[in-house]
Design a protein around this motif. Structure first.
Motif, short mmCIF file in Angstrom:
data_model
loop_
_atom_site.label_atom_id
_atom_site.label_comp_id
_atom_site.label_asym_id
_atom_site.label_seq_id
_atom_site.Cartn_x
_atom_site.Cartn_y
_atom_site.Cartn_z
N GLU A 20 0.81 -1.22 0.00
CA GLU A 20 0.00 0.00 0.00
C GLU A 20 0.84 1.27 0.00
OE1 GLU A 20 -2.72 -0.37 3.26
OE2 GLU A 20 -4.17 -1.46 2.03
N GLY A 21 2.03 1.21 0.60
CA GLY A 21 2.91 2.37 0.61
C GLY A 21 2.33 3.53 1.39
N PHE A 22 2.53 4.74 0.84
CA PHE A 22 2.06 5.96 1.50
C PHE A 22 0.76 6.43 0.85
CE2 PHE A 22 6.60 5.76 2.09
CZ PHE A 22 6.78 6.11 3.42
N GLY A 23 -0.10 7.02 1.67
CA GLY A 23 -1.34 7.56 1.16
C GLY A 23 -1.14 8.92 0.49
N GLY A 24 -2.23 9.51 0.03
CA GLY A 24 -2.15 10.82 -0.59
C GLY A 24 -2.45 10.77 -2.07
N GLY A 25 -2.67 11.95 -2.63
CA GLY A 25 -2.99 12.06 -4.05
C GLY A 25 -1.76 12.02 -4.93
N LEU A 26 -1.96 12.37 -6.18
CA LEU A 26 -0.89 12.31 -7.18
C LEU A 26 0.25 13.26 -6.84
CD1 LEU A 26 -0.08 10.98 -9.85
CD2 LEU A 26 -1.17 12.89 -11.04
N GLU A 27 -0.08 14.45 -6.33
CA GLU A 27 0.98 15.41 -5.98
C GLU A 27 1.84 14.88 -4.83
OE1 GLU A 27 -0.68 19.20 -5.14
OE2 GLU A 27 -1.34 19.58 -7.21
N THR A 28 1.19 14.28 -3.84
CA THR A 28 1.94 13.70 -2.72
C THR A 28 2.84 12.57 -3.19
OG1 THR A 28 0.13 14.23 -1.21
CG2 THR A 28 1.73 12.60 -0.46
N GLN A 29 2.31 11.71 -4.06
CA GLN A 29 3.09 10.61 -4.59
C GLN A 29 4.28 11.12 -5.41
OE1 GLN A 29 2.41 7.20 -3.89
NE2 GLN A 29 1.07 8.25 -2.44
N ALA A 30 4.07 12.18 -6.19
CA ALA A 30 5.16 12.76 -6.99
C ALA A 30 6.25 13.34 -6.09
CB ALA A 30 4.61 13.83 -7.93
N ILE A 179 -0.45 -5.17 2.30
CA ILE A 179 0.60 -4.88 3.29
C ILE A 179 0.65 -3.37 3.49
CG2 ILE A 179 3.06 -5.03 3.81
CD1 ILE A 179 3.18 -7.52 2.05
N ASN A 180 0.43 -2.93 4.70
CA ASN A 180 0.41 -1.50 5.02
C ASN A 180 1.84 -0.98 5.20
OD1 ASN A 180 -0.41 1.07 5.68
ND2 ASN A 180 -0.90 0.57 7.81
N HIS A 181 2.58 -1.02 4.10
CA HIS A 181 3.99 -0.59 4.12
C HIS A 181 4.45 -0.40 2.69
CE1 HIS A 181 7.74 0.17 6.12
NE2 HIS A 181 7.35 -0.39 7.25
N PHE A 182 5.69 0.12 2.52
CA PHE A 182 6.21 0.27 1.17
C PHE A 182 7.24 -0.80 0.82
CE2 PHE A 182 8.86 2.90 3.89
CZ PHE A 182 10.15 2.71 3.43
N PHE A 183 7.46 -1.75 1.74
CA PHE A 183 8.26 -2.94 1.44
C PHE A 183 7.84 -4.05 2.39
CE2 PHE A 183 10.72 -0.62 4.63
CZ PHE A 183 11.14 -1.62 5.50
N CYS A 184 8.31 -5.26 2.13
CA CYS A 184 7.93 -6.42 2.93
C CYS A 184 8.76 -6.47 4.20
CB CYS A 184 8.12 -7.71 2.12
SG CYS A 184 7.02 -7.84 0.69
N ASP A 185 8.10 -6.36 5.34
CA ASP A 185 8.78 -6.37 6.62
C ASP A 185 7.94 -7.16 7.62
OD1 ASP A 185 10.78 -5.87 8.40
OD2 ASP A 185 10.30 -3.75 8.72
N VAL A 186 8.54 -7.57 8.72
CA VAL A 186 7.85 -8.45 9.66
C VAL A 186 6.60 -7.81 10.27
CG1 VAL A 186 8.03 -9.68 11.86
CG2 VAL A 186 9.87 -9.85 10.22
N PRO A 187 6.68 -6.61 10.89
CA PRO A 187 5.49 -6.07 11.56
C PRO A 187 4.25 -5.98 10.68
CG PRO A 187 7.43 -4.86 12.25
CD PRO A 187 7.87 -5.76 11.14
N PRO A 188 4.33 -5.41 9.45
CA PRO A 188 3.10 -5.37 8.63
C PRO A 188 2.65 -6.73 8.15
CG PRO A 188 4.97 -4.54 7.38
CD PRO A 188 5.43 -4.68 8.79
N LEU A 189 3.58 -7.67 7.97
CA LEU A 189 3.19 -9.02 7.56
C LEU A 189 2.47 -9.74 8.69
CD1 LEU A 189 6.36 -10.09 5.54
CD2 LEU A 189 4.03 -9.95 4.64
N LEU A 190 2.90 -9.52 9.93
CA LEU A 190 2.23 -10.15 11.06
C LEU A 190 0.82 -9.61 11.24
CD1 LEU A 190 5.01 -10.41 13.83
CD2 LEU A 190 4.35 -12.07 12.07
N GLN A 191 0.61 -8.36 10.82
CA GLN A 191 -0.73 -7.78 10.94
C GLN A 191 -1.75 -8.47 10.04
OE1 GLN A 191 -0.54 -3.51 10.32
NE2 GLN A 191 -0.51 -3.16 12.52
#
Length: 316
Positions: A20-30, A179-191
């Motif tokens: 899922e990475g970070f939230g926000g619109g197109l400007e935030t993503q840019a 996955i509530n993160h921008f890469f695969c890591d233990v804490p979000p995977l456990l969630q």
């Protein structure tokens, strides 16, 4: 992913994950894309420069710079495990990563993070031997001993990575694949795991906590002896040079272990994912970018080596 059953209840697995990475619109993503790209480019250029300078300059062929070159290599690989995929996902509509891809990314992340921690510990031991036991230093820190210490850091990293990856990716992921993160890591995977994660949390906090606290303790003891030895010196110039070198290392140690402790070695780290994303950016991108700057800007030998390399290149 292998099939799994729980009693008479069969569980359907997701074969892919969505970062899922970070939230926000197109400007935030840019904006985030520009920040990530800038951090990654500086990281790559800085660490490659450190590796080239230390390799080409004979004056830097000493144990301290041998370890520093390996640290730069680990930082380069470390950020490269995360940044390219994160950059691609900023403008991706799917943000999908396969199960195998997620496991591979996590394996190398864990391996390189653990290796870096132990390399920082080895570098503290190297400074302890050089300053507190200078007569024994050439024998104790010979080339074969330095090579064994570096290989030992990689072996410990590999062991921790195998344990963490095996236990994490044997969990059933059947409740969600997001996955509530921008890469695969233990804490979000456990969630998003729907099995019992108590053992995984124990491994995460136990092994990571033990390594972080243990290495930090060894480093602090080493620098305690170093500080006492420096204060006994009569040469002001010698004191300043040693303080500069050791200050660079302590800055790197504080940044790295501080962020890892916040992320992995305290209860509640798994629940605070939004905070975890910010901390993760710091230790996966910012610290690998800062390390070559810390060690070059505060190190006279490295700055002179860079200057000599530049002059040699201009005269060619």
């Amino acid at each position: 992913m292998p099939p799994h059953s729980n009693g008479n209840l069969s569980m359907a697995y997701f074969q892919d994950f969505v970062l899922e990475g970070f939230g926000g619109g197109l400007e935030t993503q840019a904006l985030l894309f520009a920040v990530f790209l800038a951090l990654y480019m500086v990281t790559v250029l800085g660490n490659i420069l450190m590796i080239i300078v230390i390799t080409l300059d004979a004056r830097l062929h000493s144990p301290m710079y041998f370890f520093l070159k390996n640290l730069s290599f680990v930082d380069l690989c470390y950020s490269s495990v995360i940044a390219p995929n994160a950059l691609a996902n900023f403008f991706s509509s799917s943000k999908v990563i396969t199960f195998a891809g997620c496991a591979t990314q996590f394996f190398f992340l864990s391996l390189l993070a653990t290796t870096e921690g132990f390399l920082l510990g080895v570098m503290a031991y190297d400074r302890f031997m050089a300053i507190c036991n200078p007569l024994r230093y050439p024998i104790t820190m010979c080339q074969s001993a330095c090579t064994c210490l570096v290989l030992g850091a990689y072996c410990v990293g590999c062991f921790n990575s195998i344990v963490q990856t095996s236990f994490t990716f044997h969990l059933p992921f059947c409740s969600s694949n997001r996955i509530n993160h921008f890469f695969c890591d233990v804490p979000p995977l456990l969630q998003i795991a729907c099995g019992n994660t108590a053992i995984n949390e124990l491994l995460l906090f136990g092994i990571c906590g033990f390594m972080i606290v243990g290495l930090a303790f060894v480093i602090l003891i080493s620098y305690g002896y170093i500080t006492v030895t420096i204060l006994r010196m009569h040469s002001g110039a010698g004191r300043r040079k040693i303080f500069s070198t050791c200050g660079s290392h302590m800055t790197a140690v504080t940044l790295f272990f501080g962020t890892l402790f916040v992320m992995y070695a305290q209860p509640g780290a798994i629940e605070s994912m939004e905070q975890g994303k910010v901390v993760s950016v710091f230790y996966t991108l910012v610290i690998p970018m800062l390390n070559p700057l810390i060690y070059s800007l505060r190190n006279k030998d490295v700055k002179e080596a860079v200057r000599r390399l530049g002059q040699k290149h201009m005269t060619m």
